[in-house]
Scaffold this motif. Structure first.
Motif, mmCIF file in Angstrom:
data_model
loop_
_atom_site.group_PDB
_atom_site.id
_atom_site.type_symbol
_atom_site.label_atom_id
_atom_site.label_comp_id
_atom_site.label_asym_id
_atom_site.label_seq_id
_atom_site.Cartn_x
_atom_site.Cartn_y
_atom_site.Cartn_z
ATOM 1 N N PRO A 91 -3.565 -2.181 -0.270
ATOM 2 C CA PRO A 91 -2.371 -3.015 -0.138
ATOM 3 C C PRO A 91 -2.477 -4.238 -1.045
ATOM 4 C CG PRO A 91 -3.606 -2.948 1.933
ATOM 5 C CD PRO A 91 -4.403 -2.220 0.926
ATOM 6 N N ASN B 112 -9.298 -1.668 6.118
ATOM 7 C CA ASN B 112 -9.278 -2.194 4.756
ATOM 8 C C ASN B 112 -9.364 -3.712 4.748
ATOM 9 O OD1 ASN B 112 -8.158 -3.216 2.268
ATOM 10 N ND2 ASN B 112 -7.531 -1.124 1.845
ATOM 11 N N PHE C 261 -6.220 2.006 6.163
ATOM 12 C CA PHE C 261 -5.496 0.737 6.303
ATOM 13 C C PHE C 261 -6.144 -0.230 7.286
ATOM 14 C CE2 PHE C 261 -2.014 -1.972 7.818
ATOM 15 C CZ PHE C 261 -1.634 -2.499 6.612
ATOM 16 N N PRO D 159 -4.049 -4.005 -6.661
ATOM 17 C CA PRO D 159 -3.465 -4.870 -5.628
ATOM 18 C C PRO D 159 -3.121 -6.283 -6.120
ATOM 19 C CG PRO D 159 -5.833 -4.680 -5.326
ATOM 20 C CD PRO D 159 -5.491 -3.864 -6.518
ATOM 21 N N GLY E 166 0.860 -1.189 0.000
ATOM 22 C CA GLY E 166 0.000 0.000 0.000
ATOM 23 C C GLY E 166 0.885 1.223 0.000
#
Lengths: 538, 364, 198
Positions: free
Chosen positions: B328, A365, A362, B236, A296
């Motif tokens: 991510p 997520n 984050f 991702p 990320g």
């Protein structure tokens, strides 16, 4: 029961050194039985804080620092052997797992072989290195720069005493011929420095990890032996540069304790506040690096954006961004910047208002949760046995915060929570750090308006002589318990200066934590464990 | 067909050029010359688009991250990517000692070849489709899979462990995602009733497929975006490169322009995925029409098709960049789970739904 | 005299670099062909503006390098932000931190693995001379013993501004190179003889 009585009861022949730390001295022959008893009976000393190798000129040996995780009682045990040609001590790596790697360190620097340790290889220096550098009789010029590529053996030595009483070298295989071994590092974007992990893979699965350290081993401990005490301070900032001030705090405390310097109240406040600012700085960087390791790329900038504000505050007062050289023996180098308090308060307000962004992008997520929750399990027993202090241990339910249990600075006068999770997984390791940011802000808020007026430093002599003895002090740095140990003979420079690396147990734990996980998890787990390599290699 | 489509129709121009060329030379030579010109144009366009996309990516990600991005080289850093191109063109190409030389050198060309072939299928404008025949979609799917071969070869022939892991990952991932990519497209083919790319675009003259096919078209669109993102090896799903794990993945050992080819292909694949999405779901070069608003439709018709096409394609490119810079990276087993346990059943169900709706006339 | 231009920093700001001045003088001694010279300029423009660095952080300076990439200092403005993790694809190696005896062969190997043209920037006191660890038994006293260094950036660690100054110095140096004719590489016959006589 007094710890002295307890040891005397277990081992009547033990003697005690009481100058500085209380150290029980036993002969190598009686040593193993005493350690077993301390580990398994009564108040179990189940946390091996550190093994410090020692060479006092005639004898070689090691000092073991133990702590009980139930009562937080501490004791040090020392054993010395007069045999300089072929020194041997019994291993304790079946009692405390962390001894596996710490005994390797002692072997590397002092050449003491530990019987029954399954893996007696060098860990920091090259395998073809001649001699043992931390011995007093080491020739500093005996190993010139060797540009040949290093060849790593695939087997480790285990020294055992066979039935005839002679020493036998069992060769233990580290990797099999058919293993698919990938070198992760020393130049790799996600090892957080120059760590090398020899990783054997089964497809994408990690079968075994063999960490190879020493790529940034600078020999700080040996160098310190020829420096005066104020000079040694400069080295601490360069160990774990993200806990620079905290490291220095430990060494300053150790020296102050040894020569009985009482530092002014103002300096104590300043040190505590700066320590906590440094912790916020480090944890923000931790967040950035973890998300970057997981691919990320945008959240990385969140951490750095706010970290710059901390650096500005520190820079105003100390003059440095990363390496600050701020604490000195007897206080701090300079007084606080006039705007320090306003800026700190503004920063805390800003960070409290913005930290929800970190969690939105984050923590919440779905991919991040999938990759962190129930991944990289480290049980409480393993955490204690491996000595993984700091946030990593606390995420496994181990209450190990030095600030709480052995308070120093102003920590006994502030009200703060010890953040402990018991999920044992990567996600909890991450959450511990995020919560610690909030807790650090709490601590700073309690102190920032109460900083007393007065001196920020007491005058000390330029050359400080410590009375003979062994002294230690430990602090809670951003990534665990950092300990400075000084052995002094009364001179102006230490006989031995040793630092407990916060990262070495974490790297050692990688093998336990990562086995059976994927390569991608190895990277993410490395990110959550949070080690800094120069601190490991020293 | 409605009259409006002819404002900027390129077909008469192309036919006129062809017939006038045939007047002065044999047809074979004329075709050859035309082919040559088209090839040069395609390769130039390919290069220019790659530069534009790289610049766009650097700027877009910078703005997401509260940065400025390239600023020094040229106004607003406009020349930055040109500088990179110049440099990489004259950078040394390293020959590895213990690699399979033939395959090692073949791999980047395979990747770029697959990319250019797919690229040529895009319907730029009315009458400007370059490769256009009755099984167009099928052809696109087929040639785009050549890329996997290139990546696998690159990873294998470099004789390095990192590249091998990267190549295996990308092989496993791209082959899996091709299934749901194909099935999402198949649903739309069922809706349009043709496999020809120009046919699909023309069938959307009275409304884009995403509106005509309502629910199943939306499902197909979302599945397509996920699978397309994976197919383009982008975050991702950028496992094959996974900088933080495998240093540079399958192209770790490539330097100079060989690496440049992989780099270009990566960005162009992003554009191709977006271009196909624009074609199949958003009407290609067709302008936006809203039934009943004739004046509005008239205005829309004055905007040339090529603008529409690039507009739609870049919109989707932006969407995919947004995703990349937010999330991510997934792990290999999670990626495969997502595909085999979720996307494929959804696709199969969606295909069935689409067919049923089409048969009963429930789509527009 | 050819003076390389670096955007927003006047040439006079780069003081004290006699070595570069002499290099310019020597390279331009015999004059330059117009076409070749222009081509060289173009290539140098490309090279100097597209310096992709290898991520090679060994110690403290690496953290400052990360700060350099972050929003406040944003090295993307110069086009430096493309850091490659594979040495094959990098143009320069920024040595960020102490190089020890164990690391030295690795650094050499990484340098050898890089594709030409390649440059080295030594960041921080430790890489320049061993810094505070000069007396250690395990620290290389200056990486110029192992690899040729183009630019030294002192500091412990240097401030981000110093990183930029160092990178601009490298840009300036690259802008003087001659790709065609290979003046930079080939040593003249008599020079070699001179050296052997000395």
């Amino acid at each position: 029961m007094d710890i002295k009585d307890r040891i005397l009861k277990l081992q009547p022949e033990a003697t005690f050194e009481e100058q500085g730390d209380l150290i029980a001295v036993v002969a190598p022959g009686k040593f193993r039985a005493l350690m077993e008893a301390l580990r398994n009976e009564g108040d179990k000393m189940d946390y091996l804080r550190e093994i410090m190798g020692l060479d006092n000129g005639t004898e070689l040996g090691a000092v073991y620092y133990l702590e009980s995780t139930a009562t937080y009682e501490q004791i040090a045990v020392k054993t010395m052997t007069p045999d300089r040609e072929n020194p041997m001590l019994p291993s304790v790596c079946d009692l405390w797992k962390t001894a596996e790697i710490k005994e390797r360190e002692v072997y590397d620097f002092f050449g003491i072989r530990f019987l029954n340790n399954p893996d007696m290889r060098r860990i920091f220096l090259r395998e073809d290195w001649k001699g043992y550098p931390l011995r007093k009789d080491y020739d500093m010029n005996s190993n010139p720069l060797n540009m040949e590529n290093e060849v790593n053996a695939d087997e480790g030595d285990e020294f055992v005493i066979d039935s005839y009483g002679s020493v036998e070298d069992l060769k233990n295989k580290i990797f099999d011929r058919n293993d698919f071994v990938v070198n992760i590092g020393p130049q790799h974007p996600s090892t957080h420095g120059v760590l090398r992990l020899r990783t054997s893979l089964e497809g994408e699965m990690v079968k075994k990890i063999d960490p190879v350290c020493g790529y940034i081993h600078r020999g700080i401990e040996k160098m310190a032996e020829s420096m005066t005490y104020p000079q040694t301070l400069a080295m601490t900032d360069r160990l774990d540069y993200l806990s620079a001030n905290q490291n220095r705090h430990a060494l300053c405390m150790c020296i102050e304790k040894a020569c009985g310097i009482e530092i002014p109240e103002r300096a104590k406040y300043i040190r505590t506040i700066i320590d906590e600012l440094q912790r916020i700085d480090s944890h923000l960087l931790y967040y950035s690096c973890l998300v970057m390791d997981m691919g990320g790329l945008t959240p990385f900038f969140y951490g750095f954006r706010d970290r710059e504000m901390v650096l500005d505050i520190l820079e105003d007062t100390t003059g440095g961004r990363l390496i600050q050289n701020y604490y000195v023996i007897g206080g701090v180098q300079a007084d606080l910047h006039p705007e320090f308090q306003t800026k700190v308060k503004a920063f805390i307000k800003h960070l409290r208002g913005i930290i929800h962004e970190y969690h939105e992008i984050f923590t919440g997520n779905v991919i991040a949760r999938e990759r962190l929750i129930k991944v990289g399990m480290l049980s409480r027993e393993d955490a204690i046995s491996l000595g993984t202090t700091g946030g990593t241990g606390r995420a496994s339910g181990w209450h190990n915060d030095v600030r709480k249990h052995h308070p120093y600075g102003m920590y006994d006068q502030v009200d703060f929570k010890e953040i402990v999770y018991d999920g044992c997984d990567s996600f909890d390791r991450y959450m511990v750090r995020m919560d610690e940011i909030m807790e650090s802000m709490n601590i700073i808020e309690q102190l920032i308006d109460r900083i007393p007026e007065g001196d920020y430093k007491v005058k000390t002599k330029p050359i400080i002589k410590l009375p003979a003895g062994t002294y230690s002090a430990s602090v809670e740095t951003s990534r665990g318990e950092f300990m400075a140990i000084i052995v002094s003979d009364g001179g102006k420079s230490p006989v031995r200066l040793h630092f407990r690396s916060t990262g070495l147990p974490l790297v050692h734990a990688l093998d336990t934590v990562c086995r059976g996980n994927k390569i991608a998890d190895l990277i993410a787990i490395g990110g959550t464990l949070d080690y800094v390599i120069p601190d490991i290699d020293r | 067909m409605n009259g409006f489509l002819d404002y900027y129709n390129f077909k008469p121009v192309a036919e006129w050029i062809h017939s006038s060329l045939c007047g002065v030379m044999p047809e074979g030579l004329a075709l050859f010359l035309e082919g040559l010109v088209v090839a040069v144009v395609i390769i130039l366009l390919y290069a220019i688009l790659a530069i534009a996309l790289i610049y766009m990516e650097r700027k877009v990600c910078a703005f997401f991250q509260c940065r400025l991005g390239p600023m020094r080289v040229g106004k607003w850093g406009l020349l930055q990517v040109f500088a990179d191109v110049f440099k990489i063109l004259i950078k040394e190409i390293i020959k590895l000692k213990n690699s399979d030389h033939f395959l090692y050198e073949l791999a980047p060309y395979l990747v770029i070849l697959a990319s250019i072939l797919t690229f040529s299928c895009l319907p730029w404008h009315n009458g400007m489709g370059i490769i256009d025949f009755n099984i167009g979609i099928f052809f696109v799917l087929a040639v785009s899979s050549i890329e996997v071969v290139g990546i696998l070869l690159a990873g294998w022939s470099s004789n390095s462990k990192y590249t091998l892991i990267g190549a295996m990952r990308s092989g496993a991932m791209m082959i899996s995602y091709e299934l749901s990519l194909g099935m999402a497209m198949l649903a739309m083919v069922a809706l349009s009733g043709t496999m020809s790319i120009s046919g699909i675009v023309e069938s959307q003259a009275d409304g884009w497929n995403i509106f005509k096919g309502h629910i199943p078209a939306w499902i197909a669109f979302i599945v397509y975006l996920i699978a397309g993102n994976a197919e383009a090896n982008r975050g991702p799903f950028d496992l094959a490169e996974a900088e933080q794990e495998l240093t540079a993945g399958y192209h770790t050992e490539y330097s100079g322009m060989h690496f440049g080819f992989f780099y270009l292909a990566e960005y162009l694949n992003l554009f191709i995925v977006s271009g196909i999405a624009a074609t199949v779901f958003l009407g290609g070069w067709m302008p936006l029409h809203i039934a009943g608003l004739d004046a509005f439709n008239q205005v829309m018709d004055y905007i040339p098709g090529v603008v529409w096409f690039f507009g739609k394609a870049f919109l989707i490119v932006f969407l995919l960049m947004w995703i990349k810079w937010t999330f991510p990276r997934l792990r290999i087993d999670q990626i495969l789970t997502l595909e085999w346990k979720y996307l494929i059943p959804i696709c199969l169900f969606n295909l069935l739904l689409m067919v049923v709706l089409k048969v009963y006339g429930l789509v527009f | 005299m050819k003076e390389p231009k670096i955007k927003s920093i006047p040439y006079s700001e780069f003081k004290d670099n006699e070595y570069l001045e002499n290099m310019v003088a020597e390279l331009n001694k015999d004059g330059v062909n117009v076409i070749v010279g222009k081509l060289d300029d173009l290539i140098n423009w490309g090279r100097s503006n597209s310096l992709w660095s290898l991520t090679f952080g060994t110690s403290c300076c690496a953290i400052e390098f990360m700060a350099l990439g972050a929003a406040r200092y944003d090295m993307a403005r110069f086009g430096f932000e493309v850091t490659r993790n594979s040495p094959r694809q990098a143009d320069m190696i920024m040595v960020l931190g102490t190089i020890t005896y164990k690391m030295a062969p690795v650094l050499k190997r990484l340098y050898d693995q890089m594709a030409d043209p390649k440059y080295v920037i030594a960041i921080g006191g430790c890489t320049i001379s061993g810094g505070p660890f000069k007396n250690s038994y395990h620290v290389v006293p200056g990486i110029d013993k192992i690899v040729p260094v183009d630019v030294y950036v002192p500091g412990c660690p240097p401030r981000p501004e110093a990183f930029y100054y160092g990178m601009m110095q490298l840009q300036r140096k690259i802008k003087l190179e001659r790709f065609f004719g290979g003046v930079n590489r080939k040593e003249k016959e008599e020079d070699i003889q001179d050296e052997s006589e000395d």
